[in-house]
Design a protein around this motif. Structure first.
Motif, PDB file in Angstrom:
ATOM      1  N   MET A 186      -9.428  12.197  -9.983  1.00  0.00           N
ATOM      2  CA  MET A 186      -8.319  11.572 -10.689  1.00  0.00           C
ATOM      3  C   MET A 186      -8.474  11.834 -12.185  1.00  0.00           C
ATOM      4  SD  MET A 186      -7.984   7.999  -8.591  1.00  0.00           S
ATOM      5  CE  MET A 186      -9.461   7.310  -9.322  1.00  0.00           C
ATOM      6  N   ASN A 187      -7.526  12.529 -12.763  1.00  0.00           N
ATOM      7  CA  ASN A 187      -7.538  12.870 -14.184  1.00  0.00           C
ATOM      8  C   ASN A 187      -6.342  12.237 -14.884  1.00  0.00           C
ATOM      9  OD1 ASN A 187      -9.798  14.639 -13.730  1.00  0.00           O
ATOM     10  ND2 ASN A 187      -8.363  16.203 -13.011  1.00  0.00           N
ATOM     11  N   SER A 188      -6.406  12.185 -16.196  1.00  0.00           N
ATOM     12  CA  SER A 188      -5.306  11.647 -16.998  1.00  0.00           C
ATOM     13  C   SER A 188      -4.844  10.295 -16.463  1.00  0.00           C
ATOM     14  CB  SER A 188      -4.135  12.637 -17.026  1.00  0.00           C
ATOM     15  OG  SER A 188      -4.547  13.886 -17.551  1.00  0.00           O
ATOM     16  N   LEU A 189      -5.791   9.430 -16.223  1.00  0.00           N
ATOM     17  CA  LEU A 189      -5.466   8.145 -15.600  1.00  0.00           C
ATOM     18  C   LEU A 189      -4.623   7.279 -16.517  1.00  0.00           C
ATOM     19  CD1 LEU A 189      -8.862   7.557 -13.839  1.00  0.00           C
ATOM     20  CD2 LEU A 189      -6.635   7.497 -12.710  1.00  0.00           C
ATOM     21  N   LYS A 190      -3.726   6.517 -15.881  1.00  0.00           N
ATOM     22  CA  LYS A 190      -2.807   5.631 -16.579  1.00  0.00           C
ATOM     23  C   LYS A 190      -3.043   4.197 -16.113  1.00  0.00           C
ATOM     24  CE  LYS A 190       0.736   9.241 -16.281  1.00  0.00           C
ATOM     25  NZ  LYS A 190       2.112   9.556 -15.803  1.00  0.00           N
ATOM     26  N   PRO A 191      -2.670   3.228 -16.915  1.00  0.00           N
ATOM     27  CA  PRO A 191      -2.835   1.832 -16.476  1.00  0.00           C
ATOM     28  C   PRO A 191      -2.152   1.555 -15.132  1.00  0.00           C
ATOM     29  CG  PRO A 191      -2.386   1.902 -18.815  1.00  0.00           C
ATOM     30  CD  PRO A 191      -2.233   3.310 -18.318  1.00  0.00           C
ATOM     31  N   GLU A 192      -1.053   2.217 -14.870  1.00  0.00           N
ATOM     32  CA  GLU A 192      -0.346   2.000 -13.602  1.00  0.00           C
ATOM     33  C   GLU A 192      -1.070   2.603 -12.401  1.00  0.00           C
ATOM     34  OE1 GLU A 192       0.896   3.295 -16.439  1.00  0.00           O
ATOM     35  OE2 GLU A 192       2.386   4.883 -16.022  1.00  0.00           O
ATOM     36  N   VAL A 250       1.402  11.287  -8.802  1.00  0.00           N
ATOM     37  CA  VAL A 250       0.060  11.810  -9.098  1.00  0.00           C
ATOM     38  C   VAL A 250       0.020  13.333  -9.187  1.00  0.00           C
ATOM     39  CG1 VAL A 250      -1.032   9.808  -8.029  1.00  0.00           C
ATOM     40  CG2 VAL A 250      -0.760  11.923  -6.693  1.00  0.00           C
ATOM     41  N   LYS A 251       1.118  13.981  -8.914  1.00  0.00           N
ATOM     42  CA  LYS A 251       1.136  15.446  -8.971  1.00  0.00           C
ATOM     43  C   LYS A 251       0.734  15.953 -10.342  1.00  0.00           C
ATOM     44  CE  LYS A 251       4.488  16.611  -5.373  1.00  0.00           C
ATOM     45  NZ  LYS A 251       5.857  17.110  -5.085  1.00  0.00           N
ATOM     46  N   ASP A 272      -6.792  23.468   3.648  1.00  0.00           N
ATOM     47  CA  ASP A 272      -5.993  24.555   3.087  1.00  0.00           C
ATOM     48  C   ASP A 272      -4.621  24.120   2.605  1.00  0.00           C
ATOM     49  OD1 ASP A 272      -4.827  26.059   6.224  1.00  0.00           O
ATOM     50  OD2 ASP A 272      -5.341  23.996   5.715  1.00  0.00           O
ATOM     51  N   ILE A 273      -4.187  22.929   2.983  1.00  0.00           N
ATOM     52  CA  ILE A 273      -2.882  22.428   2.560  1.00  0.00           C
ATOM     53  C   ILE A 273      -3.044  20.996   2.068  1.00  0.00           C
ATOM     54  CG2 ILE A 273      -0.515  21.896   3.246  1.00  0.00           C
ATOM     55  CD1 ILE A 273      -0.787  24.052   5.413  1.00  0.00           C
ATOM     56  N   THR A 274      -2.476  20.738   0.895  1.00  0.00           N
ATOM     57  CA  THR A 274      -2.514  19.396   0.323  1.00  0.00           C
ATOM     58  C   THR A 274      -1.108  18.934  -0.029  1.00  0.00           C
ATOM     59  OG1 THR A 274      -2.887  20.321  -1.884  1.00  0.00           O
ATOM     60  CG2 THR A 274      -4.832  19.693  -0.618  1.00  0.00           C
ATOM     61  N   ASN A 275      -0.913  17.636   0.003  1.00  0.00           N
ATOM     62  CA  ASN A 275       0.360  17.028  -0.378  1.00  0.00           C
ATOM     63  C   ASN A 275       0.066  15.827  -1.262  1.00  0.00           C
ATOM     64  OD1 ASN A 275       0.643  17.784   2.836  1.00  0.00           O
ATOM     65  ND2 ASN A 275       2.359  18.509   1.605  1.00  0.00           N
ATOM     66  N   ARG A 335       0.844  -1.187   0.000  1.00  0.00           N
ATOM     67  CA  ARG A 335       0.000   0.000   0.000  1.00  0.00           C
ATOM     68  C   ARG A 335       0.883   1.242   0.000  1.00  0.00           C
ATOM     69  NH1 ARG A 335      -5.134  -0.163   3.937  1.00  0.00           N
ATOM     70  NH2 ARG A 335      -5.155  -2.190   2.879  1.00  0.00           N
ATOM     71  N   GLU A 336       0.510   2.263  -0.809  1.00  0.00           N
ATOM     72  CA  GLU A 336       1.339   3.453  -0.910  1.00  0.00           C
ATOM     73  C   GLU A 336       0.504   4.715  -0.760  1.00  0.00           C
ATOM     74  OE1 GLU A 336       3.249   3.463  -4.758  1.00  0.00           O
ATOM     75  OE2 GLU A 336       1.349   3.413  -5.849  1.00  0.00           O
ATOM     76  N   PHE A 337       1.153   5.737  -0.241  1.00  0.00           N
ATOM     77  CA  PHE A 337       0.527   7.037  -0.037  1.00  0.00           C
ATOM     78  C   PHE A 337       0.226   7.709  -1.372  1.00  0.00           C
ATOM     79  CE2 PHE A 337      -0.256  11.116   1.799  1.00  0.00           C
ATOM     80  CZ  PHE A 337       0.385  12.040   0.992  1.00  0.00           C
ATOM     81  N   VAL A 338      -0.950   8.330  -1.459  1.00  0.00           N
ATOM     82  CA  VAL A 338      -1.333   9.058  -2.667  1.00  0.00           C
ATOM     83  C   VAL A 338      -1.433  10.561  -2.389  1.00  0.00           C
ATOM     84  CG1 VAL A 338      -3.142   9.406  -4.396  1.00  0.00           C
ATOM     85  CG2 VAL A 338      -2.555   7.084  -3.631  1.00  0.00           C
TER      86      VAL A 338
END
Length: 115
Positions: free
Chosen positions: A83-89, A64-65, A56-59, A45-48
């Motif tokens: 989620m935009n410009s989605l990729k198979p990965e 995915v940036k 007010d603050i996002t990371n 599992r990985e952080f998104v």
């Protein structure tokens, strides 16, 4: 008790978009930062993304940036991930997360990016 319920996943073609939601209950949503994670088959599992309690603050994780946007509606106790410009990965089960004395997770929602 704390409950997190993700929704909005599905099958989408590469380049497409999805909006995930995480409905919450059992805690004061507006007081806690929230996170999205994902887990692809055979991987850890990985952080998104993360958003502060006030929104007010996002990371974001580097992968995915510029493509994903995390947001929240404190009046609705709901977290979102556009989620935009989605990729198979990007194919994975996506989970929302809150740390309130301990970590809480939802059941996850499957996102599959494939043509």
């Amino acid at each position: 008790q704390v409950q997190l319920v993700e929704s909005g996943g599905g099958l989408v073609q590469p380049g497409g978009s999805l909006r995930l939601s995480c409905s919450t209950s059992g805690f004061t949503f507006s007081s806690y930062a929230m996170r999205w994670y994902r887990q692809a088959p055979g991987k850890e599992r990985e952080f998104v993304a993360r958003i502060t309690n006030a929104g007010d603050i996002t990371n974001y994780a580097d992968f995915v940036k510029g493509r994903f946007i995390i947001s929240r509606d404190n009046a609705k106790n709901t977290l979102y991930l556009q989620m935009n410009s989605l990729k198979p990965e990007d194919t994975a089960v996506y989970y929302c997360n809150v740390v309130r004395l301990r970590e809480y997770w939802g059941q996850g929602t499957q996102v599959t990016v494939s043509s």
